[in-house]
Motif scaffolding. Sequence first.
Motif, PDB file in Angstrom:
ATOM      1  N   THR A  98      43.157  36.234  10.971  1.00  0.00           N
ATOM      2  CA  THR A  98      42.052  35.479  10.394  1.00  0.00           C
ATOM      3  C   THR A  98      41.893  35.875   8.940  1.00  0.00           C
ATOM      4  OG1 THR A  98      40.931  35.438  12.543  1.00  0.00           O
ATOM      5  CG2 THR A  98      39.607  34.898  10.619  1.00  0.00           C
ATOM      6  N   PRO A  99      41.666  34.937   8.027  1.00  0.00           N
ATOM      7  CA  PRO A  99      41.484  35.300   6.622  1.00  0.00           C
ATOM      8  C   PRO A  99      40.367  36.320   6.453  1.00  0.00           C
ATOM      9  CG  PRO A  99      41.733  32.935   6.850  1.00  0.00           C
ATOM     10  CD  PRO A  99      41.631  33.483   8.237  1.00  0.00           C
ATOM     11  N   ARG A 100      40.561  37.261   5.533  1.00  0.00           N
ATOM     12  CA  ARG A 100      39.594  38.339   5.355  1.00  0.00           C
ATOM     13  C   ARG A 100      38.259  37.834   4.838  1.00  0.00           C
ATOM     14  NH1 ARG A 100      39.079  39.934   0.168  1.00  0.00           N
ATOM     15  NH2 ARG A 100      38.285  41.942   0.877  1.00  0.00           N
ATOM     16  N   ASN A 101      38.235  36.679   4.159  1.00  0.00           N
ATOM     17  CA  ASN A 101      36.970  36.127   3.684  1.00  0.00           C
ATOM     18  C   ASN A 101      36.413  35.078   4.635  1.00  0.00           C
ATOM     19  OD1 ASN A 101      38.956  34.264   3.183  1.00  0.00           O
ATOM     20  ND2 ASN A 101      38.115  33.590   1.225  1.00  0.00           N
ATOM     21  N   PHE A 102      36.921  35.049   5.870  1.00  0.00           N
ATOM     22  CA  PHE A 102      36.397  34.151   6.891  1.00  0.00           C
ATOM     23  C   PHE A 102      36.257  34.880   8.225  1.00  0.00           C
ATOM     24  CE2 PHE A 102      36.582  30.154   9.523  1.00  0.00           C
ATOM     25  CZ  PHE A 102      35.509  29.532   8.916  1.00  0.00           C
ATOM     26  N   ARG A 103      36.080  36.203   8.135  1.00  0.00           N
ATOM     27  CA  ARG A 103      36.007  37.020   9.348  1.00  0.00           C
ATOM     28  C   ARG A 103      34.697  36.810  10.092  1.00  0.00           C
ATOM     29  NH1 ARG A 103      39.361  41.333   9.785  1.00  0.00           N
ATOM     30  NH2 ARG A 103      37.715  42.642  10.634  1.00  0.00           N
ATOM     31  N   TRP A 104      33.630  36.426   9.397  1.00  0.00           N
ATOM     32  CA  TRP A 104      32.342  36.145  10.023  1.00  0.00           C
ATOM     33  C   TRP A 104      32.075  34.648  10.099  1.00  0.00           C
ATOM     34  CZ3 TRP A 104      30.409  40.215  12.365  1.00  0.00           C
ATOM     35  CH2 TRP A 104      30.692  41.494  11.864  1.00  0.00           C
ATOM     36  N   GLY A 105      32.567  33.908   9.123  1.00  0.00           N
ATOM     37  CA  GLY A 105      32.355  32.469   9.145  1.00  0.00           C
ATOM     38  C   GLY A 105      32.989  31.787  10.333  1.00  0.00           C
ATOM     39  N   ILE A 106      34.052  32.365  10.873  1.00  0.00           N
ATOM     40  CA  ILE A 106      34.681  31.765  12.049  1.00  0.00           C
ATOM     41  C   ILE A 106      33.743  31.799  13.257  1.00  0.00           C
ATOM     42  CG2 ILE A 106      35.794  33.921  12.799  1.00  0.00           C
ATOM     43  CD1 ILE A 106      38.179  32.244  13.682  1.00  0.00           C
ATOM     44  N   PHE A 107      32.873  32.820  13.325  1.00  0.00           N
ATOM     45  CA  PHE A 107      31.878  32.849  14.401  1.00  0.00           C
ATOM     46  C   PHE A 107      30.852  31.737  14.215  1.00  0.00           C
ATOM     47  CE2 PHE A 107      33.164  37.432  14.449  1.00  0.00           C
ATOM     48  CZ  PHE A 107      33.742  37.409  15.695  1.00  0.00           C
ATOM     49  N   ALA A 108      30.408  31.527  12.978  1.00  0.00           N
ATOM     50  CA  ALA A 108      29.472  30.431  12.716  1.00  0.00           C
ATOM     51  C   ALA A 108      30.106  29.083  13.023  1.00  0.00           C
ATOM     52  CB  ALA A 108      29.006  30.488  11.261  1.00  0.00           C
ATOM     53  N   ALA A 109      31.381  28.926  12.676  1.00  0.00           N
ATOM     54  CA  ALA A 109      32.075  27.668  12.959  1.00  0.00           C
ATOM     55  C   ALA A 109      32.179  27.404  14.453  1.00  0.00           C
ATOM     56  CB  ALA A 109      33.470  27.688  12.334  1.00  0.00           C
ATOM     57  N   ALA A 110      32.231  28.450  15.250  1.00  0.00           N
ATOM     58  CA  ALA A 110      32.323  28.280  16.704  1.00  0.00           C
ATOM     59  C   ALA A 110      30.957  28.056  17.347  1.00  0.00           C
ATOM     60  CB  ALA A 110      33.000  29.505  17.323  1.00  0.00           C
ATOM     61  N   ILE A 111      29.958  28.774  16.874  1.00  0.00           N
ATOM     62  CA  ILE A 111      28.644  28.731  17.533  1.00  0.00           C
ATOM     63  C   ILE A 111      27.887  27.458  17.189  1.00  0.00           C
ATOM     64  CG2 ILE A 111      26.405  29.885  17.685  1.00  0.00           C
ATOM     65  CD1 ILE A 111      27.877  32.517  17.171  1.00  0.00           C
ATOM     66  N   PHE A 112      27.872  27.085  15.907  1.00  0.00           N
ATOM     67  CA  PHE A 112      27.014  25.987  15.444  1.00  0.00           C
ATOM     68  C   PHE A 112      27.839  24.703  15.341  1.00  0.00           C
ATOM     69  CE2 PHE A 112      25.293  29.934  13.599  1.00  0.00           C
ATOM     70  CZ  PHE A 112      24.104  29.969  14.315  1.00  0.00           C
ATOM     71  N   SER A 113      27.705  23.887  16.384  1.00  0.00           N
ATOM     72  CA  SER A 113      28.424  22.612  16.427  1.00  0.00           C
ATOM     73  C   SER A 113      27.571  21.506  15.815  1.00  0.00           C
ATOM     74  CB  SER A 113      28.784  22.270  17.873  1.00  0.00           C
ATOM     75  OG  SER A 113      29.600  23.274  18.438  1.00  0.00           O
ATOM     76  N   ASN A 114      28.185  20.369  15.613  1.00  0.00           N
ATOM     77  CA  ASN A 114      27.510  19.227  14.983  1.00  0.00           C
ATOM     78  C   ASN A 114      26.625  18.534  16.011  1.00  0.00           C
ATOM     79  OD1 ASN A 114      26.722  17.015  13.517  1.00  0.00           O
ATOM     80  ND2 ASN A 114      28.752  16.542  12.737  1.00  0.00           N
ATOM     81  N   TRP A 115      25.479  19.138  16.295  1.00  0.00           N
ATOM     82  CA  TRP A 115      24.538  18.577  17.259  1.00  0.00           C
ATOM     83  C   TRP A 115      23.533  17.667  16.546  1.00  0.00           C
ATOM     84  CZ3 TRP A 115      23.299  23.583  20.511  1.00  0.00           C
ATOM     85  CH2 TRP A 115      24.414  23.886  21.307  1.00  0.00           C
ATOM     86  N   GLY A 116      24.030  16.754  15.754  1.00  0.00           N
ATOM     87  CA  GLY A 116      23.150  15.874  15.002  1.00  0.00           C
ATOM     88  C   GLY A 116      23.592  14.439  15.113  1.00  0.00           C
ATOM     89  N   ASP A 117      24.022  13.887  13.977  1.00  0.00           N
ATOM     90  CA  ASP A 117      24.325  12.458  13.919  1.00  0.00           C
ATOM     91  C   ASP A 117      25.524  12.082  14.776  1.00  0.00           C
ATOM     92  OD1 ASP A 117      22.302  12.179  11.954  1.00  0.00           O
ATOM     93  OD2 ASP A 117      23.687  13.017  10.488  1.00  0.00           O
ATOM     94  N   LEU A 118      26.514  12.966  14.848  1.00  0.00           N
ATOM     95  CA  LEU A 118      27.747  12.624  15.568  1.00  0.00           C
ATOM     96  C   LEU A 118      27.489  12.368  17.058  1.00  0.00           C
ATOM     97  CD1 LEU A 118      30.806  12.363  14.908  1.00  0.00           C
ATOM     98  CD2 LEU A 118      31.038  14.710  15.703  1.00  0.00           C
ATOM     99  N   PRO A 119      26.957  13.332  17.816  1.00  0.00           N
ATOM    100  CA  PRO A 119      26.721  13.045  19.244  1.00  0.00           C
ATOM    101  C   PRO A 119      25.585  12.061  19.467  1.00  0.00           C
ATOM    102  CG  PRO A 119      25.853  15.195  18.679  1.00  0.00           C
ATOM    103  CD  PRO A 119      26.585  14.711  17.470  1.00  0.00           C
ATOM    104  N   THR A 120      24.632  11.996  18.530  1.00  0.00           N
ATOM    105  CA  THR A 120      23.544  11.021  18.678  1.00  0.00           C
ATOM    106  C   THR A 120      24.083   9.600  18.689  1.00  0.00           C
ATOM    107  OG1 THR A 120      22.020  12.523  17.558  1.00  0.00           O
ATOM    108  CG2 THR A 120      21.375  10.225  17.704  1.00  0.00           C
ATOM    109  N   SER A 121      25.017   9.330  17.773  1.00  0.00           N
ATOM    110  CA  SER A 121      25.603   7.991  17.714  1.00  0.00           C
ATOM    111  C   SER A 121      26.370   7.658  18.992  1.00  0.00           C
ATOM    112  CB  SER A 121      26.534   7.911  16.499  1.00  0.00           C
ATOM    113  OG  SER A 121      27.234   6.694  16.482  1.00  0.00           O
ATOM    114  N   VAL A 122      27.149   8.598  19.478  1.00  0.00           N
ATOM    115  CA  VAL A 122      27.964   8.336  20.669  1.00  0.00           C
ATOM    116  C   VAL A 122      27.089   8.178  21.904  1.00  0.00           C
ATOM    117  CG1 VAL A 122      29.757   9.287  22.158  1.00  0.00           C
ATOM    118  CG2 VAL A 122      29.941   9.547  19.671  1.00  0.00           C
ATOM    119  N   VAL A 123      26.152   9.089  22.100  1.00  0.00           N
ATOM    120  CA  VAL A 123      25.316   9.053  23.301  1.00  0.00           C
ATOM    121  C   VAL A 123      24.444   7.800  23.320  1.00  0.00           C
ATOM    122  CG1 VAL A 123      23.412  10.208  24.467  1.00  0.00           C
ATOM    123  CG2 VAL A 123      25.334  11.543  23.631  1.00  0.00           C
ATOM    124  N   ALA A 124      23.861   7.487  22.149  1.00  0.00           N
ATOM    125  CA  ALA A 124      23.019   6.286  22.094  1.00  0.00           C
ATOM    126  C   ALA A 124      23.821   5.024  22.370  1.00  0.00           C
ATOM    127  CB  ALA A 124      22.345   6.189  20.728  1.00  0.00           C
TER     128      ALA A 124
END
Length: 597
Positions: A98-124
């Motif tokens: 893993t890149p040394r300047n993305f050692r913590w950001g990879i956790f954020a990328a995994a935990i916080f998904s796009n729970w906004g406009d993207l699934p709202t459009s599909v589900v609706a």
Amino acid sequence: MPALNVLIWLSVKPIIKLVIPSGAGFMLTKSGLFTVAGSRAASQIVLNVTLPALLFGKIVSSLNPTNIAAIGPIVIVAILYQVLSLIMTVIIRAVFPTPRNFRWGIFAAAIFSNWGDLPTSVVATITLSAPFNGTADSNLAIAYVAIFILVFFVTLFPMRGTALIEWDYTRLPAIQEDEEKAQSKWNVKGISTRIQSFPSNLKRRGRNGVASTMGEDEMKGAEKDDSAAAFSELQRATSSRQPPPSGFDLRRVATARSVGSTVSVREQVGAAVAASFEDTAERAERGRRNSRKLEQRLAEAERTRLQTIVGSRAASVAGDDEITQVDSSGGETSVALPELKEGVMAGESAIEDEDEPQDDEEEKEGTKRGKSLDRGKSEERSKSRARKGSEEEGASAPRWKARLVSTARVARGILSPPTIALLSAIVIALVRPLQALFIVVSEGNFHPTAPDGEPPLAIIQDTATFIGAASVPLGLMVLGAALARMSIPRPFSRLPLASIISLAVAKLVILPVLGFLIVHGLTFHTNLVPPENKVLRFTLIYFSCVPTATTQVALTQIYAPEDGESNSDILAAYLIVQYAIFVISSVVLTAYTLSSF
């Protein structure tokens, strides 16, 4: 179950509806019409105006005391998705570089998904068609989506999930190694190295065990051998030392730093003491006194030698402590330490009693200097304690202010416009008299009306619905603009492809499978999810198949230092792969879920 062609069309239709506004934002950005400033302004409008209006309008009109119990399962499943993503990312970072300047950001990328406009459009869109009940189920699905959005905001801001993004710039590894070398010892390369080195480690441990079982005499012999080897090495290192300058009638003598004998210093001093008893009583007394002084000098020389071996260059480990001795006839001789017995017998006048007053004076002066140094050190320690105490007092004085600032930060995170709208809408939906002010309710006896026959606050509900309708299209255009501005580092071979692909597979292949199984278990093995509530079941399952939130791109640019390097390019590589896989994964999961109803 719908026919196969119907399932395929129902699964592809929301993707088309998603791609059109996102593509518009992408093309406007590439043509220069949707600038960075415009994109930021649109994001602020979505976050502070259209999204709160959307959540308020859908929750007030859809939630009621009969389905409000769905909030519990939604919160549980949302947190469970985040925890599972975190666990899989820990494994990914441990196994793949893993890149040394993305050692913590990879956790954020995994935990916080796009729970906004993207699934709202599909589900609706999905819930507008069979096997769902049209607009009513679509509004209810958006109300359920609002709970996922609440969990997203609370975990990202009040619970300081943003710290994971910030730590990429504040907690960089101390040693800037290559990405592969900076990995944990439990990655693939580290494990193979440990396996290959196991036989040599086992032999080394065996030798250590043999050494630990040696007798005392054997250990002493080994110490003597090591001492002899060290002395001989020092003698070779100092053989090129220049002789003393002319003008001094001194010959270079061997000292405790240049002796190559296997006899220890203490044994040499013992030989000197034994030799002194072979003379008269007076000379014996003088010999004991001289031997004690000589022992002190040799001990000091030995300490200096050890310090020099540890901290000095080989060229400076030369015999600085040369001993010049004078025989009984007054002639000066230089005596090597291996011939210490002869030197003490023939040169006892090297340390005569007449030198003792001088030594005593030197000792007194040393004592005075030592006392002054002790006084100086004690004063420094007292001053240091005073400064430390004052600093502690200064630090403890505003402690309540720090707590107040921390509380205010948490409150600001909770009291954002989306959460305010969401919480107020939930309260209104739970209290029937309040809900009757906004929409027509069938239960109860309280039915206030305005002059037009509608509830008094129906205009607020209509306005919220009208403004909220712009939230999803505008949000998708901002998403397209963010994707258009991403630049992938080149060459591609330098990218952490294993980490990028493994995270995408974990979020968009493994997690959807786990999500389907979890929701199926909650539906048929618990009372948390009613089997007849298809809207809730589909919403819970679909939110397991969502890529990383593009919000992380903006937060990355915020936390990146102005004069430093940002990891936005690396994040872009992760996001582009995920959104590419999402198109396929979303269709497959939607079709399979609908076929199971």
